[in-house]
Motif scaffolding. Structure first.
Motif, PDB file in Angstrom:
ATOM      1  N   GLY A   1       0.777  -1.243   0.000  1.00 18.77           N
ATOM      2  CA  GLY A   1       0.000   0.000   0.000  1.00 18.77           C
ATOM      3  C   GLY A   1       0.799   1.278   0.000  1.00 18.77           C
ATOM      4  O   GLY A   1       0.213   2.366  -0.007  1.00 18.77           O
ATOM      5  N   ALA A   2       2.114   1.208   0.009  1.00 18.30           N
ATOM      6  CA  ALA A   2       2.899   2.430   0.124  1.00 18.30           C
ATOM      7  C   ALA A   2       2.845   3.276  -1.150  1.00 18.30           C
ATOM      8  O   ALA A   2       3.020   4.482  -1.110  1.00 18.30           O
ATOM      9  N   ILE A   3       2.618   2.609  -2.277  1.00 20.35           N
ATOM     10  CA  ILE A   3       2.427   3.342  -3.529  1.00 20.35           C
ATOM     11  C   ILE A   3       0.973   3.183  -3.940  1.00 20.35           C
ATOM     12  O   ILE A   3       0.452   2.069  -4.009  1.00 20.35           O
ATOM     13  N   ARG A   4       0.309   4.313  -4.181  1.00 19.13           N
ATOM     14  CA  ARG A   4      -1.125   4.263  -4.477  1.00 19.13           C
ATOM     15  C   ARG A   4      -1.379   3.748  -5.883  1.00 19.13           C
ATOM     16  O   ARG A   4      -2.257   2.940  -6.113  1.00 19.13           O
ATOM     17  N   TYR A   5      -0.611   4.288  -6.842  1.00 15.88           N
ATOM     18  CA  TYR A   5      -0.708   3.761  -8.199  1.00 15.88           C
ATOM     19  C   TYR A   5       0.486   4.226  -9.018  1.00 15.88           C
ATOM     20  O   TYR A   5       1.245   5.105  -8.590  1.00 15.88           O
ATOM     21  N   ILE A   6       0.645   3.580 -10.157  1.00 12.37           N
ATOM     22  CA  ILE A   6       1.672   3.974 -11.122  1.00 12.37           C
ATOM     23  C   ILE A   6       0.958   4.595 -12.317  1.00 12.37           C
ATOM     24  O   ILE A   6      -0.029   4.038 -12.806  1.00 12.37           O
ATOM     25  N   LEU A   7       1.462   5.700 -12.784  1.00 16.12           N
ATOM     26  CA  LEU A   7       0.961   6.283 -14.027  1.00 16.12           C
ATOM     27  C   LEU A   7       2.065   6.156 -15.066  1.00 16.12           C
ATOM     28  O   LEU A   7       3.162   6.684 -14.881  1.00 16.12           O
ATOM     29  N   LEU A   8       1.773   5.448 -16.125  1.00 21.10           N
ATOM     30  CA  LEU A   8       2.776   5.239 -17.173  1.00 21.10           C
ATOM     31  C   LEU A   8       2.515   6.201 -18.324  1.00 21.10           C
ATOM     32  O   LEU A   8       1.411   6.252 -18.878  1.00 21.10           O
ATOM     33  N   THR A   9       3.540   6.965 -18.680  1.00 19.59           N
ATOM     34  CA  THR A   9       3.390   7.929 -19.769  1.00 19.59           C
ATOM     35  C   THR A   9       4.707   8.038 -20.522  1.00 19.59           C
ATOM     36  O   THR A   9       5.592   7.201 -20.345  1.00 19.59           O
ATOM     37  N   LYS A  10       4.816   9.039 -21.380  1.00 23.88           N
ATOM     38  CA  LYS A  10       6.031   9.202 -22.200  1.00 23.88           C
ATOM     39  C   LYS A  10       6.164  10.673 -22.551  1.00 23.88           C
ATOM     40  O   LYS A  10       5.258  11.461 -22.247  1.00 23.88           O
ATOM     41  N   PRO A  11       7.235  11.060 -23.189  1.00 25.00           N
ATOM     42  CA  PRO A  11       7.364  12.465 -23.566  1.00 25.00           C
ATOM     43  C   PRO A  11       6.244  12.852 -24.531  1.00 25.00           C
ATOM     44  O   PRO A  11       5.756  12.014 -25.298  1.00 25.00           O
ATOM     45  N   GLY A  12       5.871  14.103 -24.479  1.00 26.24           N
ATOM     46  CA  GLY A  12       4.761  14.547 -25.325  1.00 26.24           C
ATOM     47  C   GLY A  12       4.955  15.961 -25.831  1.00 26.24           C
ATOM     48  O   GLY A  12       5.971  16.607 -25.564  1.00 26.24           O
ATOM     49  N   PRO A  13       3.969  16.436 -26.580  1.00 32.52           N
ATOM     50  CA  PRO A  13       4.050  17.760 -27.196  1.00 32.52           C
ATOM     51  C   PRO A  13       3.721  18.893 -26.229  1.00 32.52           C
ATOM     52  O   PRO A  13       3.301  18.647 -25.106  1.00 32.52           O
ATOM     53  N   GLY A  14       3.901  20.086 -26.697  1.00 32.55           N
ATOM     54  CA  GLY A  14       3.586  21.281 -25.912  1.00 32.55           C
ATOM     55  C   GLY A  14       2.098  21.573 -25.905  1.00 32.55           C
ATOM     56  O   GLY A  14       1.278  20.694 -26.250  1.00 32.55           O
ATOM     57  N   PRO A  15       1.704  22.760 -25.498  1.00 31.65           N
ATOM     58  CA  PRO A  15       0.288  23.124 -25.377  1.00 31.65           C
ATOM     59  C   PRO A  15      -0.458  22.922 -26.690  1.00 31.65           C
ATOM     60  O   PRO A  15       0.101  23.130 -27.775  1.00 31.65           O
ATOM     61  N   GLN A  16      -1.703  22.518 -26.564  1.00 30.96           N
ATOM     62  CA  GLN A  16      -2.532  22.196 -27.717  1.00 30.96           C
ATOM     63  C   GLN A  16      -3.874  22.911 -27.601  1.00 30.96           C
ATOM     64  O   GLN A  16      -4.409  23.019 -26.499  1.00 30.96           O
ATOM     65  N   PRO A  17      -4.440  23.309 -28.732  1.00 34.16           N
ATOM     66  CA  PRO A  17      -5.818  23.819 -28.697  1.00 34.16           C
ATOM     67  C   PRO A  17      -6.805  22.656 -28.593  1.00 34.16           C
ATOM     68  O   PRO A  17      -6.524  21.554 -29.067  1.00 34.16           O
ATOM     69  N   LEU A  18      -7.926  22.919 -27.956  1.00 31.51           N
ATOM     70  CA  LEU A  18      -9.018  21.925 -27.938  1.00 31.51           C
ATOM     71  C   LEU A  18     -10.092  22.438 -28.879  1.00 31.51           C
ATOM     72  O   LEU A  18     -10.701  23.482 -28.630  1.00 31.51           O
ATOM     73  N   ASP A  19     -10.320  21.704 -29.926  1.00 35.69           N
ATOM     74  CA  ASP A  19     -11.207  22.223 -30.958  1.00 35.69           C
ATOM     75  C   ASP A  19     -12.690  22.000 -30.666  1.00 35.69           C
ATOM     76  O   ASP A  19     -13.544  22.708 -31.173  1.00 35.69           O
ATOM     77  N   ASP A  20     -12.980  21.019 -29.881  1.00 36.64           N
ATOM     78  CA  ASP A  20     -14.384  20.668 -29.650  1.00 36.64           C
ATOM     79  C   ASP A  20     -15.025  21.661 -28.672  1.00 36.64           C
ATOM     80  O   ASP A  20     -14.655  21.713 -27.502  1.00 36.64           O
ATOM     81  N   PRO A  21     -16.001  22.453 -29.152  1.00 31.49           N
ATOM     82  CA  PRO A  21     -16.603  23.464 -28.250  1.00 31.49           C
ATOM     83  C   PRO A  21     -17.316  22.830 -27.059  1.00 31.49           C
ATOM     84  O   PRO A  21     -17.539  23.492 -26.050  1.00 31.49           O
ATOM     85  N   ASN A  22     -17.643  21.568 -27.158  1.00 29.36           N
ATOM     86  CA  ASN A  22     -18.272  20.892 -26.019  1.00 29.36           C
ATOM     87  C   ASN A  22     -17.301  20.747 -24.847  1.00 29.36           C
ATOM     88  O   ASN A  22     -17.722  20.439 -23.743  1.00 29.36           O
ATOM     89  N   LEU A  23     -16.015  20.958 -25.136  1.00 26.90           N
ATOM     90  CA  LEU A  23     -15.028  20.764 -24.089  1.00 26.90           C
ATOM     91  C   LEU A  23     -14.675  22.073 -23.372  1.00 26.90           C
ATOM     92  O   LEU A  23     -13.867  22.065 -22.457  1.00 26.90           O
ATOM     93  N   HIS A  24     -15.281  23.168 -23.813  1.00 25.72           N
ATOM     94  CA  HIS A  24     -15.045  24.418 -23.074  1.00 25.72           C
ATOM     95  C   HIS A  24     -15.465  24.252 -21.617  1.00 25.72           C
ATOM     96  O   HIS A  24     -16.497  23.650 -21.326  1.00 25.72           O
ATOM     97  N   LEU A  25     -14.673  24.813 -20.742  1.00 28.02           N
ATOM     98  CA  LEU A  25     -15.005  24.722 -19.318  1.00 28.02           C
ATOM     99  C   LEU A  25     -15.996  25.797 -18.909  1.00 28.02           C
ATOM    100  O   LEU A  25     -16.578  25.735 -17.824  1.00 28.02           O
TER     101      LEU A  25
END
Lengths: 444, 444
Positions: free
Chosen positions: A409-433
């Motif tokens: 239980g000492a580690i809650r979870y592992i998140l596996l990822t990799k290098p990625g791109p810089g900031p991106q636009p979100l085109d879908d207007p349904n995703l506006h906050l």
């Protein structure tokens, strides 16, 4: 992308900074927000409480040559250069929506759904600076009357898909996202890492994908304290990143206060910044360019350790690593010793969570080793999040020399990822906050 | 004191180094050990398997300017000077008995009742050096034939009244005691800290009471790398020392291996030794001479933290502090903040146990604070060992701002002590660790 909520602009049809020159204030009328409208929509604005909305996402970055300490607190100028890996937004990101409208009474801010103090000096720095750049840009291209829309108030909503203040540099992604989003909203182009830096130092590195260095610069005005890409995200396709989430507790000492105490009290930090980091920056760039994991991993671990050493040399001392962090460090060294080379490399920011770099061919085995060393208690099926890993069987020798004294239980979870791109636009207007009323959507 | 077991020498009637000139080999016959016998006893030696026995005790010391790293591993020459407080032997001591006899077949060693390897290089260094000094001394005073008794084998038994390898510098007290005992056995006087240093670096400081500095020296042969007293034990009568025993687990990385890895890999340690310690030595001596607890305490804490910082900057990193150590550090800072001045000062050696300096007027309150923060689990009546402390009632404000989140059982006990004298002879022959047969007493 910026989208006029009131005017049903098709998502993704235009890009900020490409269209604004074609939408001068005079053509939209006094109510046009900053030239981001399209002429055909201007007529509809008055009736429909028009809103110009832009939503973007931005990445977390993890430093492998650490930034700790400012030489100028106002402008956020660091005492040494730093270098980071931008993590992929499929796993970790901040999403920010910014909207302007002549109907907004005041600037407002929501963080993770809760309204927050928009008067925060650093947020104000970024807002002021982005409006200044927008004004300068308009002044430069149109050369004429000040655009009224710059006086419009802005609403900003921002959410992270990961726990804040857990040492995962949420402020870096947050300010990078804010600046990128405002830039698109105001149609500002060019060097923006310098603005993001004024929100949160390490945010300047989140303005770029792949591998980014933040040059400390020399100028008192900070114009040369900017981020530059060392290599794009696809430069090292085998590189993987595992985040070992030890705890989501709020960190005891915030990095802003912590690093300034370090600058004031640690003799070792001063030496590190002046005598150690310059050489390490050059070495790290070489290791990355050559995709030399042995060199990259060793230097990453050493620099993480030295950063935490300067925290301990601070008075009163600052501790970000806890006993579980230390067990992860020991585990990584045992794992590498077993293999006779550097197969995994840890780094820790201002919190107990470990970020472990490795290569694709080692992921399955190391995930299994982590599972064996920190057996999941309740969420066994959700222990690995993010990218998938395959099964691996551990040799008896590895089990007996590496997987010692498991701590359930000492580690809650592992998140596996990799290098990625810089900031991106979100085109879908349904995703506006922010909704058509300029307030956070209930579903956000 | 040295005592002839076979000959019933009254305890305490003679002192090594005072009598040897009067007991030349010729007067005792070939069997007389090193001139330590008295002429009237010589006749009895052959029949009674005569034994010359000396028993001494020596103190632990705790460094307030830390020693970490050697410039010469063979001679144990440090990369920086250091400074320590000698702790009182009423609470912490090593007791060592050394005996020589012509009947001994080989050098032998018992540590805490168990026979140990007498061939240990550092033990051999001390034995060889003490025999060399004895030979030199005899050669100097008698100028004649080499004394046969120098070829006698030695039996050494040593016990600590505290757990070894728990970061309490047991090797320092051990080697100081060995060298002091052998000096009395062989009748050697003069500068002995240089010999003790070759057993264990910090042992040279345990050769002196009160406050002792170990000058790093400059000579390649180490003759100037010696301990000097800064102030005697009664210089600062109010000073108290609390040892918070966190754990008696064996430390993960021994200090000998650890410090050499640090020298090889830590850029910060090099800077500390060259650029930070010299000034701190001068400051610390001033603070001690002026009995300035504010200055003494602050610098003590800073130097402990910096030592552990260089351990963390080592590769692979070394950790001696654990989560309980860190809680003690945080507690001390809260306690001082509550009082608006430095009332307690922690320091940690190569282990998790805290050594806390304070003044007599603060002991009762701080002991109560420790009890409240780390409530004793089973041994409530034995939680405080050593010197007594009185009751104290804690104010509500102190309780609410200082005693936070108690962790039951995290501290096993507190040992209360104070500065004390250097090595001492034990006059009572009943306290010898070796019996008339030259072997450890069953009751020892």
């Amino acid at each position: 992308m910026h989208t006029r909520v009131g005017g049903q602009v098709p998502a993704g049809d235009r890009r900020a900074g490409q269209d604004s020159a074609g939408c001068a204030g005079a053509r939209c009328g006094a109510g046009a927000p900053l030239g981001l409208c399209r002429p055909r929509l201007c007529a509809a604005m008055a009736e429909e409480k028009p809103l110009t909305v832009v939503t973007c996402t931005a990445p977390v970055n993890i430093a492998v040559i650490k930034y700790w300490g400012k030489r100028d607190e106002e402008l956020i100028l660091p005492i040494n250069s730093s270098l980071s890996v931008t993590l992929h937004q499929d796993q970790l990101k901040t999403t920010t929506t910014a909207a302007i409208s002549r109907d907004f009474k005041e600037d407002r801010l929501w963080l993770n759904g809760e309204e927050a103090d928009v008067g925060h000096p650093r947020l104000q720095s970024c807002l002021r600076e982005m409006r200044r750049l927008a004004r300068k840009r308009r002044g430069g291209s149109a050369g004429a009357a000040a655009p009224l829309s710059l006086a419009y108030k802005v609403h900003v909503a921002s959410v992270n898909n990961f726990p804040t203040a857990a040492g995962l540099a949420s402020s870096a992604a947050g300010y990078a996202c804010l600046v990128h989003t405002l830039a698109r909203l105001y149609g500002v182009e060019g060097e923006l890492s310098e603005v993001a830096r004024q929100g949160s130092g390490s945010a300047c590195r989140s303005m770029l994908g792949g591998f980014a260095q933040w040059l400390m610069g020399e100028r008192p005005d900070g114009k040369d304290s900017i981020a530059q890409q060392v290599a794009p995200e696809m430069h090292w396709p085998e590189l993987r990143v595992l985040i070992l989430v030890v705890s989501a507790e709020k960190k005891p000492v915030g990095s802003t206060a912590g690093m300034q105490t370090s600058v004031d009290t640690s003799p070792l930090l001063k030496h590190r910044a002046e005598a150690v980091v310059p050489e390490r920056m050059a070495q790290m760039i070489q290791f990355i360019r050559q995709r030399d994991f042995e060199g990259f991993g060793q230097l990453t671990m050493k620099d993480s350790n030295q950063f935490h050493a300067t925290c301990l040399d601070t008075f009163p001392p600052i501790f970000y690593l806890n006993d579980v962090s230390r067990r992860i460090i020991a585990l990584a060294h045992r794992f590498n010793a077993h293999h006779g080379k550097t197969k995994v490399a840890y780094t820790f920011d201002a919190g107990p969570n470990a970020v472990v770099f490795t290569l694709a061919d080692t992921v399955d085995e190391f995930v299994e080793v982590v599972k064996g060393s920190f057996p999941p208690e309740s969420n066994g099926d959700q222990f690995l999040k993010g990218l998938p890993a395959g099964p691996a069987s551990l040799s008896d020798e590895l089990l007996s020399t590496v997987v010692l004294e498991p701590v359930p239980g000492a580690i809650r979870y592992i998140l596996l990822t990799k290098p990625g791109p810089g900031p991106q636009p979100l085109d879908d207007p349904n995703l506006h906050l922010l909704g058509a009323d300029g307030l956070p959507r209930s579903s956000a």
